[in-house]
Scaffold this active site. Structure first.
Site, PDB file in Angstrom:
ATOM      1  CD  GLU A 183      -1.424  -0.212   3.628  1.00 41.75           C
ATOM      2  OE1 GLU A 183      -2.192   0.751   3.739  1.00 41.75           O
ATOM      3  OE2 GLU A 183      -1.459  -1.209   4.386  1.00 41.75           O
ATOM      4  CB  CYS A 218      -2.366  -4.470   6.616  1.00 43.39           C
ATOM      5  SG  CYS A 218      -2.101  -2.782   7.132  1.00 43.39           S
ATOM      6  CB  SER A 254      -8.505   1.701  12.656  1.00 38.40           C
ATOM      7  OG  SER A 254      -7.525   1.959  13.636  1.00 38.40           O
ATOM      8  CG  HIS A 294      -2.389  -6.557  10.591  1.00 39.34           C
ATOM      9  ND1 HIS A 294      -1.189  -6.215  10.008  1.00 39.34           N
ATOM     10  CD2 HIS A 294      -3.043  -5.385  10.797  1.00 39.34           C
ATOM     11  CE1 HIS A 294      -1.134  -4.905   9.854  1.00 39.34           C
ATOM     12  NE2 HIS A 294      -2.252  -4.371  10.331  1.00 39.34           N
ATOM     13  CB  SER A 316      -7.799  -0.195   7.230  1.00 37.65           C
ATOM     14  OG  SER A 316      -7.339  -0.327   8.546  1.00 37.65           O
TER      15      SER A 316
HETATM   16  N1  CAA Z   1       1.829   3.896  30.625  1.00 38.86           N
HETATM   17  C1  CAA Z   1       1.273   2.752  30.146  1.00 38.86           C
HETATM   18  N2  CAA Z   1       0.229   2.755  29.257  1.00 38.86           N
HETATM   19  C2  CAA Z   1      -0.240   3.941  28.833  1.00 38.86           C
HETATM   20  C3  CAA Z   1       0.290   5.164  29.300  1.00 38.86           C
HETATM   21  C4  CAA Z   1       1.377   5.122  30.249  1.00 38.86           C
HETATM   22  N3  CAA Z   1       1.936   6.235  30.725  1.00 38.86           N
HETATM   23  N4  CAA Z   1      -0.385   6.160  28.696  1.00 38.86           N
HETATM   24  C5  CAA Z   1      -1.322   5.591  27.889  1.00 38.86           C
HETATM   25  N5  CAA Z   1      -1.222   4.250  27.976  1.00 38.86           N
HETATM   26  C6  CAA Z   1      -1.999   3.234  27.237  1.00 38.86           C
HETATM   27  C7  CAA Z   1      -3.456   3.593  27.070  1.00 38.86           C
HETATM   28  O1  CAA Z   1      -4.222   3.248  28.210  1.00 38.86           O
HETATM   29  C8  CAA Z   1      -3.811   2.753  25.848  1.00 38.86           C
HETATM   30  O2  CAA Z   1      -4.007   1.409  26.222  1.00 38.86           O
HETATM   31  P1  CAA Z   1      -5.394   0.668  25.832  1.00 38.86           P
HETATM   32  O3  CAA Z   1      -5.519   0.752  24.333  1.00 38.86           O
HETATM   33  O4  CAA Z   1      -5.174  -0.728  26.298  1.00 38.86           O
HETATM   34  O5  CAA Z   1      -6.468   1.407  26.530  1.00 38.86           O
HETATM   35  C9  CAA Z   1      -2.522   2.783  25.025  1.00 38.86           C
HETATM   36  O6  CAA Z   1      -1.483   3.195  25.932  1.00 38.86           O
HETATM   37  C10 CAA Z   1      -2.553   3.765  23.877  1.00 38.86           C
HETATM   38  O7  CAA Z   1      -2.953   4.995  24.384  1.00 38.86           O
HETATM   39  P2  CAA Z   1      -3.985   5.898  23.586  1.00 38.86           P
HETATM   40  O8  CAA Z   1      -5.186   5.097  23.257  1.00 38.86           O
HETATM   41  O9  CAA Z   1      -4.163   7.181  24.303  1.00 38.86           O
HETATM   42  O10 CAA Z   1      -3.075   6.113  22.287  1.00 38.86           O
HETATM   43  P3  CAA Z   1      -3.153   7.117  21.125  1.00 38.86           P
HETATM   44  O11 CAA Z   1      -4.464   7.778  20.989  1.00 38.86           O
HETATM   45  O12 CAA Z   1      -1.968   7.978  21.253  1.00 38.86           O
HETATM   46  O13 CAA Z   1      -2.956   6.187  19.800  1.00 38.86           O
HETATM   47  C11 CAA Z   1      -3.401   4.409  18.339  1.00 38.86           C
HETATM   48  C12 CAA Z   1      -2.917   4.791  19.740  1.00 38.86           C
HETATM   49  C13 CAA Z   1      -4.863   4.754  18.217  1.00 38.86           C
HETATM   50  C14 CAA Z   1      -3.220   2.946  18.128  1.00 38.86           C
HETATM   51  C15 CAA Z   1      -2.545   5.181  17.296  1.00 38.86           C
HETATM   52  O14 CAA Z   1      -1.223   4.746  17.362  1.00 38.86           O
HETATM   53  C16 CAA Z   1      -3.044   5.011  15.871  1.00 38.86           C
HETATM   54  O15 CAA Z   1      -3.994   5.665  15.448  1.00 38.86           O
HETATM   55  N6  CAA Z   1      -2.370   4.126  15.062  1.00 38.86           N
HETATM   56  C17 CAA Z   1      -2.717   3.910  13.665  1.00 38.86           C
HETATM   57  C18 CAA Z   1      -3.960   3.091  13.489  1.00 38.86           C
HETATM   58  C19 CAA Z   1      -3.802   1.664  13.868  1.00 38.86           C
HETATM   59  O16 CAA Z   1      -2.704   1.144  13.989  1.00 38.86           O
HETATM   60  N7  CAA Z   1      -4.937   0.967  14.039  1.00 38.86           N
HETATM   61  C20 CAA Z   1      -4.933  -0.433  14.364  1.00 38.86           C
HETATM   62  C21 CAA Z   1      -6.111  -1.186  13.783  1.00 38.86           C
HETATM   63  S1  CAA Z   1      -6.270  -0.902  12.037  1.00 38.86           S
HETATM   64  C22 CAA Z   1      -5.093  -1.913  11.344  1.00 38.86           C
HETATM   65  O17 CAA Z   1      -4.633  -2.818  11.941  1.00 38.86           O
HETATM   66  C23 CAA Z   1      -4.658  -1.596   9.953  1.00 38.86           C
HETATM   67  C24 CAA Z   1      -3.336  -0.941  10.008  1.00 38.86           C
HETATM   68  O18 CAA Z   1      -2.318  -1.593   9.970  1.00 38.86           O
HETATM   69  C25 CAA Z   1      -3.302   0.506  10.126  1.00 38.86           C
END
Ligand code: CAA
Length: 319
Positions: free
Chosen positions: A79, A111, A201, A233, A305
């Site tokens: 992609e 993916c 996602s 994945h 996705s």
């Molecule tokens: N210590 C330990 N853990 C902590 C922490 C700390 N100080 N602060 C936060 N965390 C934890 C949170 O509790 C959370 O855990 P849970 O999910 O278990 O609740 C985790 O860290 C992540 O924190 P946030 O949810 O606040 O993270 P974020 O908003 O910064 O972003 C994400 C995380 C949404 C995955 C982001 O990286 C993202 O958007 N990534 C791209 C999209 C993606 O990968 N999606 C996955 C499914 S889609 C797919 O698989 C296709 C693909 O390849 C893209």
């Protein structure tokens, strides 16, 4: 005749960024990335690398072992395409010295595409058992600087040779599918970085997996308890833990760490390599799981996705 993966190989550049550095830049606790999303490092391509060089490097050792004579198809999955028209696989075929009587095509569905390629290749070699298909999955994941998704970047490539002499994994003919038109992650032509609704996602990933698992069961798939390893994945390694928790719950089974953690080790230090990620998980499970996996079944969940999900399985071959 055993149809499936005969050779499997991967490549990542020698450069990486520690997630602690990203955390510092973003002024958040490093633990959020090390533990919260389960990522230690992300692979970074230098300016001299793109999906072509990553893919050619991944396939090189396979060509050294197998030669080129029986390979008549190349499927390049990505992609992160470098051309809207020409398959990146054509450049790779030249770099690898493949024959000129080879078909060559690029596939895309986020993916997921390498899994579609794997299934189509298995069907093809069933029809032509003396031919082999070279699949290359190669991707560089990029999000906007400073965005939440920036921490889940990475890159890498996997090459697999599909044949009727599966020396690594005999792929089961049964699988489970789910597809839906959903805007959880996409990259329109005018953008270099993906647009993503991160939380949504992850939710779609889990829903798609549940649908694909149900379809797999309805199609006569194996029971949850039969699997020695589960590979997912992995956009970030914690996603595998969430997926395994969900699948265990659906099957009212305990969540045995030794059946899913080995598959997450490599991705933890590579990051998201999109189409290559699931097959890096497979390499991770095969090389890091305790005990002999010979003749044991492995479950794989592929998610792209947009979305397409597929639950497939296979049996690890001896040695
Ligand atoms: N210590 C330990 N853990 C902590 C922490 C700390 N100080 N602060 C936060 N965390 C934890 C949170 O509790 C959370 O855990 P849970 O999910 O278990 O609740 C985790 O860290 C992540 O924190 P946030 O949810 O606040 O993270 P974020 O908003 O910064 O972003 C994400 C995380 C949404 C995955 C982001 O990286 C993202 O958007 N990534 C791209 C999209 C993606 O990968 N999606 C996955 C499914 S889609 C797919 O698989 C296709 C693909 O390849 C893209």
């Amino acid at each position: 005749m055993k149809i499936g993966i005969e050779y499997l190989s991967f490549f990542v550049p020698q450069f990486y960024i520690d997630l602690g550095t990203i955390a510092e830049q973003q002024d958040v606790a490093a633990e959020k990335y090390y533990n919260g999303i389960g990522q230690e490092k992300m692979s970074m391509p230098p300016h001299s690398e793109d999906v072509v060089t990553l893919g050619a490097n991944a396939a090189h050792s396979i060509i050294e072992k197998n030669g080129v004579d029986d390979i008549d198809t190349v499927i390049f999955c990505t992609e992160t395409g470098i051309d809207q028209s020409k398959s990146a696989g054509i450049y790779v075929a030249r770099l690898l010295g493949l024959k000129d009587n080879v078909r060559n095509v690029e596939m895309k569905q986020a993916c997921y595409s390498a899994t579609a390629a794997l299934q189509l290749a298995c069907g093809y070699v069933a029809r032509k058992p003396n031919k082999k298909v070279l699949i290359i999955a190669s991707d560089i994941s990029r999000y906007d600087l400073g965005s939440n998704a920036e921490s889940s970047q990475g890159c890498g490539a996997v090459a697999m040779l599909i044949s009727s002499d599966a020396k690594i994994l005999e792929v089961d003919p049964v699988s489970g599918l789910h597809s839906e038109d959903v805007m959880d992650f996409w990259r329109p032509n005018h953008r270099k970085t993906a647009i993503v609704d991160g939380k949504f996602s992850a939710q779609k990933y889990l829903q798609s997996m549940a649908h694909a698992w149900n379809d797999y069961q309805e199609n006569g798939g194996r029971n949850f308890e039969e699997f020695a390893q589960f590979c997912y994945h992995l956009p970030f390694s914690k996603m595998g833990e969430k997926a395994h928790r969900h699948l265990s719950k659906i099957n009212s089974s305990p969540m045995a760490e030794k059946s899913y953690l080995p598959g997450m080790e490599l991705n933890r230090v590579i990051g998201n390599s999109y189409s290559a990620s699931l097959y890096i998980s497979l390499i991770s499970a095969l090389t890091r799981a305790e005990g002999d996996l010979s003749d044991k079944p492995i479950a794989l969940f592929s998610y792209g996705s947009g979305c397409v999900g597929e639950l497939l399985s296979g049996v690890v071959q001896p040695n």
